[in-house]
Write a protein that holds these residues in place. Structure first.
Motif, PDB file in Angstrom:
ATOM      1  N   PRO A  90       0.929  -1.210  -0.027  1.00 52.61           N
ATOM      2  CA  PRO A  90      -0.050   0.122   0.183  1.00 52.61           C
ATOM      3  C   PRO A  90       0.912   1.273  -0.138  1.00 52.61           C
ATOM      4  N   GLU A  91       0.321   2.278  -0.687  1.00 48.31           N
ATOM      5  CA  GLU A  91       0.840   3.506  -0.630  1.00 48.31           C
ATOM      6  C   GLU A  91       0.826   4.183   0.966  1.00 48.31           C
ATOM      7  N   THR A  92       2.163   4.920   1.023  1.00 49.26           N
ATOM      8  CA  THR A  92       2.179   5.743   2.278  1.00 49.26           C
ATOM      9  C   THR A  92       1.408   6.945   2.405  1.00 49.26           C
ATOM     10  N   THR A  93       0.723   7.339   3.259  1.00 54.37           N
ATOM     11  CA  THR A  93       0.131   8.591   3.079  1.00 54.37           C
ATOM     12  C   THR A  93       0.827   9.794   3.017  1.00 54.37           C
ATOM     13  N   ARG A  94       0.446  10.734   2.524  1.00 56.08           N
ATOM     14  CA  ARG A  94       1.053  12.074   2.134  1.00 56.08           C
ATOM     15  C   ARG A  94       1.764  12.685   3.626  1.00 56.08           C
ATOM     16  N   LYS A  95       0.424  12.566   4.792  1.00 53.55           N
ATOM     17  CA  LYS A  95       0.787  13.050   6.037  1.00 53.55           C
ATOM     18  C   LYS A  95       2.099  12.162   6.546  1.00 53.55           C
ATOM     19  N   ASP A  96       1.834  10.978   6.660  1.00 48.18           N
ATOM     20  CA  ASP A  96       2.855  10.092   7.359  1.00 48.18           C
ATOM     21  C   ASP A  96       4.278  10.452   6.648  1.00 48.18           C
ATOM     22  N   ALA A  97       4.349  10.385   5.213  1.00 46.85           N
ATOM     23  CA  ALA A  97       5.971  10.892   4.575  1.00 46.85           C
ATOM     24  C   ALA A  97       6.413  12.369   4.966  1.00 46.85           C
ATOM     25  N   ALA A  98       5.298  13.278   5.221  1.00 46.13           N
ATOM     26  CA  ALA A  98       5.959  14.304   5.207  1.00 46.13           C
ATOM     27  C   ALA A  98       6.154  14.691   6.779  1.00 46.13           C
ATOM     28  N   GLU A  99       5.561  14.155   7.794  1.00 50.47           N
ATOM     29  CA  GLU A  99       5.875  14.214   9.090  1.00 50.47           C
ATOM     30  C   GLU A  99       7.202  13.599   9.521  1.00 50.47           C
ATOM     31  N   PHE A 100       7.390  12.441   9.103  1.00 48.84           N
ATOM     32  CA  PHE A 100       8.370  11.561   9.377  1.00 48.84           C
ATOM     33  C   PHE A 100       9.507  11.655   8.537  1.00 48.84           C
ATOM     34  N   THR A 101      10.104  12.906   8.486  1.00 48.61           N
ATOM     35  CA  THR A 101      11.408  13.011   7.370  1.00 48.61           C
ATOM     36  C   THR A 101      12.586  13.262   7.973  1.00 48.61           C
ATOM     37  N   ASN A 102      13.677  12.652   7.503  1.00 46.47           N
ATOM     38  CA  ASN A 102      15.184  12.845   7.796  1.00 46.47           C
ATOM     39  C   ASN A 102      15.731  14.236   6.939  1.00 46.47           C
ATOM     40  N   PHE A 103      16.066  15.163   7.749  1.00 49.23           N
ATOM     41  CA  PHE A 103      16.778  16.298   7.204  1.00 49.23           C
ATOM     42  C   PHE A 103      17.562  17.013   8.162  1.00 49.23           C
ATOM     43  N   TYR A 104      18.902  16.616   8.364  1.00 46.31           N
ATOM     44  CA  TYR A 104      19.556  16.812   9.484  1.00 46.31           C
ATOM     45  C   TYR A 104      20.155  18.196   9.545  1.00 46.31           C
ATOM     46  N   GLU A 105      20.206  18.921   8.410  1.00 45.04           N
ATOM     47  CA  GLU A 105      20.419  20.279   8.380  1.00 45.04           C
ATOM     48  C   GLU A 105      19.457  21.220   9.335  1.00 45.04           C
ATOM     49  N   PHE A 106      18.170  20.678   9.444  1.00 45.11           N
ATOM     50  CA  PHE A 106      17.176  21.216  10.094  1.00 45.11           C
ATOM     51  C   PHE A 106      16.852  20.746  11.585  1.00 45.11           C
ATOM     52  N   SER A 107      16.873  19.268  11.828  1.00 41.27           N
ATOM     53  CA  SER A 107      16.767  18.632  12.889  1.00 41.27           C
ATOM     54  C   SER A 107      17.340  17.169  12.902  1.00 41.27           C
ATOM     55  N   SER A 108      17.655  16.769  14.030  1.00 40.99           N
ATOM     56  CA  SER A 108      18.347  15.355  14.111  1.00 40.99           C
ATOM     57  C   SER A 108      17.041  14.558  14.666  1.00 40.99           C
ATOM     58  N   ARG A 109      16.081  14.981  15.043  1.00 45.06           N
ATOM     59  CA  ARG A 109      14.821  14.376  15.413  1.00 45.06           C
ATOM     60  C   ARG A 109      13.719  14.375  14.292  1.00 45.06           C
ATOM     61  N   LYS A 110      12.595  13.562  14.430  1.00 43.55           N
ATOM     62  CA  LYS A 110      11.668  13.618  13.325  1.00 43.55           C
ATOM     63  C   LYS A 110      10.687  14.881  13.487  1.00 43.55           C
ATOM     64  N   SER A 111      11.354  15.839  13.547  1.00 39.00           N
ATOM     65  CA  SER A 111      10.491  17.043  13.588  1.00 39.00           C
ATOM     66  C   SER A 111      10.907  18.151  12.744  1.00 39.00           C
ATOM     67  N   VAL A 112      11.367  17.746  11.599  1.00 36.33           N
ATOM     68  CA  VAL A 112      12.090  18.555  10.492  1.00 36.33           C
ATOM     69  C   VAL A 112      11.033  19.834  10.305  1.00 36.33           C
ATOM     70  N   TYR A 113       9.817  19.322   9.854  1.00 37.99           N
ATOM     71  CA  TYR A 113       8.742  20.232   9.333  1.00 37.99           C
ATOM     72  C   TYR A 113       8.642  21.420  10.320  1.00 37.99           C
ATOM     73  N   LEU A 114       8.915  21.293  11.635  1.00 35.13           N
ATOM     74  CA  LEU A 114       8.801  22.418  12.753  1.00 35.13           C
ATOM     75  C   LEU A 114       9.943  23.622  12.459  1.00 35.13           C
ATOM     76  N   ASN A 115      11.163  23.004  11.607  1.00 34.09           N
ATOM     77  CA  ASN A 115      12.242  23.959  11.528  1.00 34.09           C
ATOM     78  C   ASN A 115      12.347  24.293  10.123  1.00 34.09           C
ATOM     79  N   VAL A 116      11.663  23.931   9.189  1.00 31.21           N
ATOM     80  CA  VAL A 116      11.977  24.437   7.677  1.00 31.21           C
ATOM     81  C   VAL A 116      11.549  25.862   7.411  1.00 31.21           C
ATOM     82  N   ASP A 117      10.619  26.345   8.074  1.00 31.13           N
ATOM     83  CA  ASP A 117       9.966  27.867   7.735  1.00 31.13           C
ATOM     84  C   ASP A 117      11.177  28.760   7.213  1.00 31.13           C
TER      85      ASP A 117
END
Ligand code: MTE
Length: 330
Positions: A90-117
């Protein structure tokens, strides 16, 4: 993943003590969580993902979209679907994919979306240089005008054992490389992300080898499975997914899929890469998905899907052996 030395200790999300985990009684009961972790071969700390496993609260898709939204190029979506590729799951939901991201420039936890503004992926340009006849800098209009976008349904497998199935929009990396005419002496492609400490808080930590970098052999880069993605789920990449352009190489662990690329260099030397520099015994340069080669701190035999947490056996080359196996035949 391994973290840098901060205030005298090495912060490793996977090594956090049980006491640092989110109070699982609020979510999973303890026995169920243990059973789940055991089923994927992980019983050590899961500091980085425990809050997410909770399924408690978390942002709405509207909040995730608002945090990472990029308008540039939106009229090019959705692109035609390339029907050669299927998830088999099954396809992953857009929400699950967008929430659980790795992007160490912004966070080393799974809270990247909080820091990308503060991150500004428009305007954007990236250079393709080194051992080629026609080095060139592309901006986003060049990308949208020059390459034919298509949508591909790819499985994604992170070295941390989570997996997802998402539709990327992009074009073969080989198309871009043909454009610059690599010289016969070009053996590798090196990729680099931006360095903008004023926009990306973790880039203010000196101990990481910024900018994030990755690399492929030229044969891997020319393989039709390797794409440069500008979109996901039929719209431009959200910032947290690596807007405005990233690499997708689905037979390799996810850390090879470098986000927000600013530079590519054709070279005759194997390039130094971010995770391989930080922890060479844990993150190999090649990093092909392989259930038989455990990470030094956990098994790679199984993987679990974002959202459903359904567990699957890991497959060599993430199941893409028909496309890429010949690259590694001895
Ligand atoms: N690219 C950059 N520049 N910085 C990163 O921290 N993380 C990598 C990869 N690309 C990373 C990166 C890792 S570990 C994974 S698993 C994938 O991005 C995750 O992609 P996603 O967050 O869009 O799912």
């Amino acid at each position: 993943m391994s973290g840098p030395r901060i205030h005298g200790f090495v912060r490793r999300p996977w090594d956090l003590p049980e006491s640092a985990l989110t109070d699982e009684s609020l979510f999973f009961d303890r026995t169920r969580r243990r059973e789940f972790l055991k089923s994927i071969g992980l019983t050590a700390g899961l500091g980085a993902i425990s809050p997410w496993l909770s399924g408690c609260g978390g942002p709405s898709i509207e909040e995730l979209d608002k945090a990472g939204h990029v308008d540039k190029g939106a009229d090019h979506y959705p692109a035609p679907l390339n029907e050669s590729f299927e998830y088999g799951r099954p396809e992953t939901t857009r929400k699950d994919a967008a929430e659980f991201t790795n992007f160490y420039e912004f966070s080393s936890r799974k809270s990247v979306y909080l820091n990308v503004d503060p991150f500004e992926p428009v305007p954007w340009s990236f250079s393709v240089e080194g051992l080629c006849n026609k080095p060139r800098t592309f901006d986003l209009d060049d990308v949208y005008d020059t390459f034919s976008l298509e949508e591909r349904a790819y499985r994604h497998r992170c070295v941390e054992t989570w997996a997802m199935c998402v539709p990327w929009t992009g074009f073969p990396l080989a198309e871009l490389l043909k454009f610059v005419e690599p010289l016969p002496s070009a053996k590798y492609v090196k990729f680099e992300t931006f360095f903008r400490p004023e926009q990306a808080p973790q880039q203010r930590i000196d101990d990481y080898p910024w900018p994030y970098s990755e690399g492929l052999t030229i044969q891997e880069a020319m393989n039709p499975m390797a794409i440069l993605a500008t979109g996901i789920f039929g719209r431009p990449l959200l910032k947290q997914h690596g807007a405005p352009i990233r690499l997708v190489v689905p037979w390799k662990y996810g850390f090879k899929g470098i986000k927000s690329i600013t530079r590519m260099e054709l070279t005759d030397q194997q390039p130094a890469t971010f995770w391989n520099t930080l922890a060479p015994h844990e993150y190999a340069f090649e990093a092909n998905v392989d259930p038989n080669v455990p990470h030094p701190r956990w098994s790679q035999a199984r993987e679990w899907m974002l959202g459903t947490q359904k567990v699957y056996d890991t497959v060599i080359y993430n199941g893409y052996g028909d496309y890429v196996g010949k690259l590694y035949a001895t």
